[in-house]
Each structure stands twice: as C-alpha cells, then as structure tokens.
Design an enzyme around this catalytic site. Structure first.
Site, PDB file in Angstrom:
ATOM      1  N   GLY A   1       0.830  -1.198   0.000  1.00 30.42           N
ATOM      2  CA  GLY A   1       0.000   0.000   0.000  1.00 30.42           C
ATOM      3  C   GLY A   1       0.863   1.245   0.000  1.00 30.42           C
ATOM      4  O   GLY A   1       1.993   1.257  -0.503  1.00 30.42           O
ATOM      5  N   SER A   2       0.368   2.307   0.611  1.00 28.37           N
ATOM      6  CA  SER A   2       1.017   3.614   0.487  1.00 28.37           C
ATOM      7  C   SER A   2       2.332   3.748   1.231  1.00 28.37           C
ATOM      8  O   SER A   2       3.030   4.762   1.063  1.00 28.37           O
ATOM      9  CB  SER A   2       0.048   4.716   0.948  1.00 28.37           C
ATOM     10  OG  SER A   2      -1.022   4.835   0.029  1.00 28.37           O
ATOM     11  N   VAL A   3       2.713   2.777   2.055  1.00 22.96           N
ATOM     12  CA  VAL A   3       4.062   2.813   2.628  1.00 22.96           C
ATOM     13  C   VAL A   3       5.100   2.774   1.501  1.00 22.96           C
ATOM     14  O   VAL A   3       6.204   3.312   1.634  1.00 22.96           O
ATOM     15  CB  VAL A   3       4.264   1.631   3.609  1.00 22.96           C
ATOM     16  CG1 VAL A   3       5.707   1.540   4.072  1.00 22.96           C
ATOM     17  CG2 VAL A   3       3.338   1.781   4.812  1.00 22.96           C
TER      18      VAL A   3
END
Length: 612
Positions: free
Chosen positions: A330-332
C-alpha cells in the site's frame, strides 16, 4: 544209542560254561574305554580349536556380548537475547526405563542362579520400586506395577523428560534397598522459559530432539553439536568397574546471542494481542529496528504459540509472518517512490503538481484517491502527506521504468534479506518490461509484494541518512560477533544524505497533518506513513473485496532517527485503514521504546509546511 558222558566230562563242560561270561565284560569295558577316549579326544580337539586356533574369534565374541555402547548426546547451545536473558536452553533430562525380567530375578541370569535371599528380594521388588517411582515421579504405586511386572518384556519406558537429578535420587534409594531393574537413557529436553515469547522467531525442537522451525532449524548445525559415545564392559548388575572403557566426549553446540530485546519483545506481543482483541483481525506483526545498524529489537507475531508445546498450536500461527508473509505494502511504498524521485532529481518537495480527479486506463479499469476530489493542485510534499495515488502516479511517470526498478532493488525489494530465518519470502518486484499501468500501480504500492522485514529495512535505509544495512537478528556465537556467511552485511549507500533529510521531512508532514493522537508522541518529533491494500485471493485470482492488509511505519526522532517501528495487520474486522488500525500499535510500541533506549527528546517542535 549214545553212551552217557563221564563225570569228568560233565564237570569240564560246566567249568567252560562258567568261564564264558568273564570274556564278555572285558570286551565291554574295552569298548567303553575306547568310547571315553574318543569323547575326550574330541573335547581336547575342541578345546585346542577354541583356545589355540580360534581363541581370538571366540574371545571377541564373548567380549562383544559383554560390551555396551551408549550415545552421549551433545548439549544443544543456548539462545539468548541482546542482554543475555535465556530464550532457549537444554535441560539434562532422562527417560526412566524398567527391565521386568531383571526385576523378576533380582539381576540374575536365570532362576537357577537365585539364592533364597535373591528370591525374597525379587518377590518384594516390584512393589518397592513402584513406591519409589511414585514418590519421585508422582501417580500411585499401582499405576507402575503393570510395567514393572510384564513377564514378556525386558524394556518398558516408565517416564520421559525426567530431570537427571530426580533419577539420581531414585537410583540412590534403589542402591540403599539393593534393588535392580531401573536405568536411565539420556534424553535432553529443550526448554523455552518464556513460553510463547518470540516463539515464531525462535522456533522449537520436537520430542525426538529434532529442530522443527525458526532459528532452531536454520541454525541446526551450529546449535546441535556432535554426539559422543561410551563403550564399556557390563554384567547383569551393571557396568564392570575394572572392565574396558572407551569414552569419546560430546562436542556441545554453540551458544547464540540475538539482537532481540526480551522485554521490548514482550511489550510488543502484548500490544498485538490487544490489537487482535480490539479489531478482530486475522493476524498482526510488528518490527522494531535500529535503522542505523539494521538490528532487530523486536519481531512480534500474533497469534503465536508455545514453543514448549507446539503440538497444541495452529500450524498457521507457527510461522514468522514478518519474513514469510508477502503482501502489497500500500502507500508505505510511497516512501520508496518519493526517495527515488527526489534522489534522481526528478522532483522537488515544493513542486506544484496538477492532480487529476481520476486516471482511466480503459472503460473498466481506473485509479482514484481515497477521498473524492476534482482536479486539484498539490505540492509534491502535499501529495505525500495526503497520500494521493493520482499525484504519485503523475510524478512517477517522469521517471523511466528502469530508474524506478533500479532504486527499488537497491532498497532490497524482490530479494530475500537472508536474515537467517527459514522460509523467508523474496516478495515480488515486476521487471522493467511491464505495462504502464503496472508501473503506475507499483509507485503507490500495488501490483508488487513485500515482507515486513524487507519494508522495514528499506525504510530504515532511507531515513538513516541513506545507507542500507542488512537486517540482522543473530549477533553473537559463543560470545563473539557473528555474521551469517550467506548474508552481505556490508553497508551500502542507496540515496544521498540530503534526499534522506527530504524524505524524513515528508514523513513528518504526514504525521503533523493527522488528527489521530497515534501520530504524536510527547517530547518527540516523529515521521510516519500509512498503508492500506487489498489482500490477493488465490481462489479467484483476484483481489478480495472485503479483506485488507493495513500498516503504519514510524521513525523517531525525525531529525536523527534511532527507532523504527513497523506494524502490519491482516484482515481487521473493525477499522479499514492503516491510520485507524496499525498506527495505534506503532505509537504505543514507539512510546515504550524511546525512553527504554534513553533516546533524548527532540529539542525543537515540528512545523507544518505548505501542502497545496
């Protein structure tokens, strides 16, 4: 008519008949003597054969019947944490074995060798032995009698995992009572004094003494050692004191020291257990790392299991999800993408970008942001802080696929870290010959997969000044520094110090622009990034509609990171984002870790920078 015999003739005839029997016994005696001579000759010949010609063969056979060989197991090495607290050790235990045949004859070879005293002792022996066993091992004397009196057996295992000292006490009572028939078989037991603590990392050893998971298995050669043996002469009454005795001592296994902090590990596991209870999640994990060295301070999993009793555990709870579970970050992932774009000079944090309302690939496939908006203008910093997928795609398209791939691989994606735990996954990083939409999705954390250990090491390299340190969990072997032979631990620069400072600033802006208290720790400036992705469902070869994996990574202090905490939660039932579910875990563990390692508070406060 025949004339009658004279008197003299008749007497002569009687005399001859009287002498005839004297001849027969003499012949018999001669025959008997000859037979005896033959027998003695055969015996003498056999004795000559045994004592002269085949003496060595028969002596060897007799010696073999007297000789016993006993394996002397090597003591398995200990596993301890960074402060020397024991996580796994081997206890000197034995199996107690009974010989009912020996008990029945009081140690004599046959009944015929028994004296009246022997018979008296043997008759009372089973009850006496049963009472001794009950005193030291528990249960009732009656529970042991069937095994002690089995007429068909000479080998009955009475008890397993009995402390060696306990058997010594049993043997002392037997000696005092002049009883025979119980002996010990060395069978060391692996013990884990903290039960389930770090069990997914440490692993376990089964009842057969075989390593079956975790570091116990991957370090089997180092921990196991080499067994020795003892060869000795014995009689029914035991070892012959002055008999031949050959002793080959065992070589004990090496003691292994880990980078794990026992106490912090416990606190992390307790926080994960609370998270599962609060969210109904399927599983969770948290990594605590020193980003400046790559050392793992905690590697916690939930649910977990007790290494002392793995048989009662759910197999899926016995793996180390931090190294085995590959998932979309995801956005990590945006931390890695922005680090690549900033380091390559592709973007500037203050750069203003027009972010579209949607990016369409065809009539079916499109990408949106987590919040609805029309076309907006955000600074690059704002795209990161607001975690805009559309803005990230727009910026990443300025880089070639080859450039992005090169940075991702430099950060450690697509390959195992070789930290030393078996079953480690390499994740999945698509090659450069990918479609544009795959490159787009990779930039914001979709279409590729990572493990928690990979992501933690990658983020650690980006925030620590730009140097990648291979993650490590094994620090010493027998007290000496240890480096795994198949892991490259040479630090390598992956981005510039200036880029590292810029990314830390972006991470602080995300933390400052969150309303949740999970992104604020009193006295410390922190940086963070959240991630939310759908779990892939192999059954339909598609993304699940209702199963998510959420995460949050945090570093502090942001101006000089000393601690990195990365929390991952699989399939929470309550909460649907990294900010709602994983961030509180990161916050609580970070809040415990900073003062524990005496990290000084920040001397300044963070300042919000313009996002639009």
């Amino acid at each position: 008519m025949t004339a009658p015999k004279s008197t003299a003739a008749r007497q002569l005839s009687r005399l001859r008949r009287a002498r005839l029997p004297l001849v027969s016994p003499i012949r018999r005696l001669r025959a008997l003597l000859i037979a005896i001579a033959v027998v003695f000759s055969l015996c003498a010949g056999r004795a000559l054969q045994v004592q002269a010609f085949d003496a060595k063969t028969y002596a060897t056979a007799a010696a073999d019947q007297m000789q016993q060989t006993q394996v002397l197991p090597a003591s398995r090495g200990e596993i301890s944490d960074r402060y020397g607290d024991i996580l796994a050790f081997t206890e000197d235990t034995v199996q107690v074995v009974a010989d009912p045949k020996m008990i029945r004859t009081n140690g004599k070879m046959t009944d015929g060798q028994m004296t009246s005293y022997d018979r008296e002792v043997a008759a009372a022996a089973p009850q006496q032995l049963a009472e001794i066993l009950a005193r030291h091992l528990g249960n009732t004397p009656q529970s042991y009698l069937p095994q002690l009196t089995d007429p068909k057996s000479s080998y009955k295992v009475i008890a397993k995992r009995v402390p060696a000292q306990t058997f010594a006490d049993i043997q002392a009572e037997m000696t005092q009572a002049k009883l025979l028939g119980l002996r010990r078989i060395t069978a060391p037991t692996r013990r884990y004094p903290n039960g389930s603590l770090a069990s997914n990392l440490i692993g376990w050893v089964n009842q057969q003494g075989e390593a079956a998971g975790g570091l116990e298995l991957s370090l089997e050669k180092q921990l196991k050692g080499t067994d020795g043996k003892e060869v000795y002469d014995s009689s029914p009454n035991g070892k012959i004191p002055l008999g031949d005795n050959v002793l080959i001592p065992p070589q004990n296994g090496h003691n292994v020291g880990l980078t794990i902090d026992n106490s912090l590990q416990l606190l992390a596991e307790q926080r994960l257990a609370k998270a599962l209870a609060d969210t109904g999640a399927e599983a969770a994990a948290v990594v605590v790392m020193n980003p400046n060295t790559g050392e793992m301070l905690a590697m916690a999993n939930a649910p977990s299991f007790d290494s002392n009793d793995p048989g009662k555990s759910n197999p899926q709870d016995m793996t180390n999800r931090i190294t085995t579970n590959a998932y979309e970050p995801g956005s990590v992932q945006k931390i890695l993408t922005f680090a690549a774009m900033l380091d390559s000079g592709t973007i500037d944090p203050d750069e203003k970008v027009k972010v579209p309302a949607v990016i369409k690939y065809d009539k079916v496939n499109s990408v949106h942001d987590a919040w609805s908006h029309g076309e907006i203008t955000l600074r690059a910093r704002g795209i990161f802080a607001k975690s805009s997928n559309l803005g990230t795609i727009t910026l990443a398209r300025k880089m070639s696929k080859e450039q992005l791939y090169s940075y991702y691989t430099a950060f450690g994606l697509g390959k195992r870290t070789n930290i030393g735990v078996g079953g480690e996954s390499a994740g999945l990083l698509p090659k450069t010959n990918i479609a544009d939409y795959t490159r787009d999705s990779n930039s914001f954390g979709s279409g590729l997969s990572v493990t928690a250990i990979q992501n933690a090491a990658a983020v650690g390299a980006i925030v620590n000044g730009g140097v990648y340190h291979a993650p490590t969990v094994i620090s010493t072997m027998d007290g000496q520094p240890y480096t795994r032979p198949n892991q490259d631990t040479t630090p390598r620069r992956v981005i510039s110090e200036n880029t590292s400072a810029q990314v830390r600033s972006l991470m602080e802006q995300q933390a400052l622009n969150q309303t949740s208290p999970a992104f604020s720790i009193n006295g410390y400036r922190i940086g963070a990034k959240t991630g939310t992705a759908r779990l892939f469902d192999p059954g339909c070869n598609c993304y699940s509609r209702d199963r998510l994996v959420v995460s949050t990574v945090g570093v502090a202090p942001i101006d000089n990171p000393q601690v990195l905490v990365y929390a991952v939660v699989w399939n929470p039932k309550k909460g649907a984002s990294g900010a709602a579910v994983a961030a509180p875990i990161m916050h609580d563990v970070m809040q415990l870790a900073l003062p524990r390692y005496a990290v000084p508070p920040s001397s300044t406060k963070g300042v919000k920078l313009p996002l639009q």
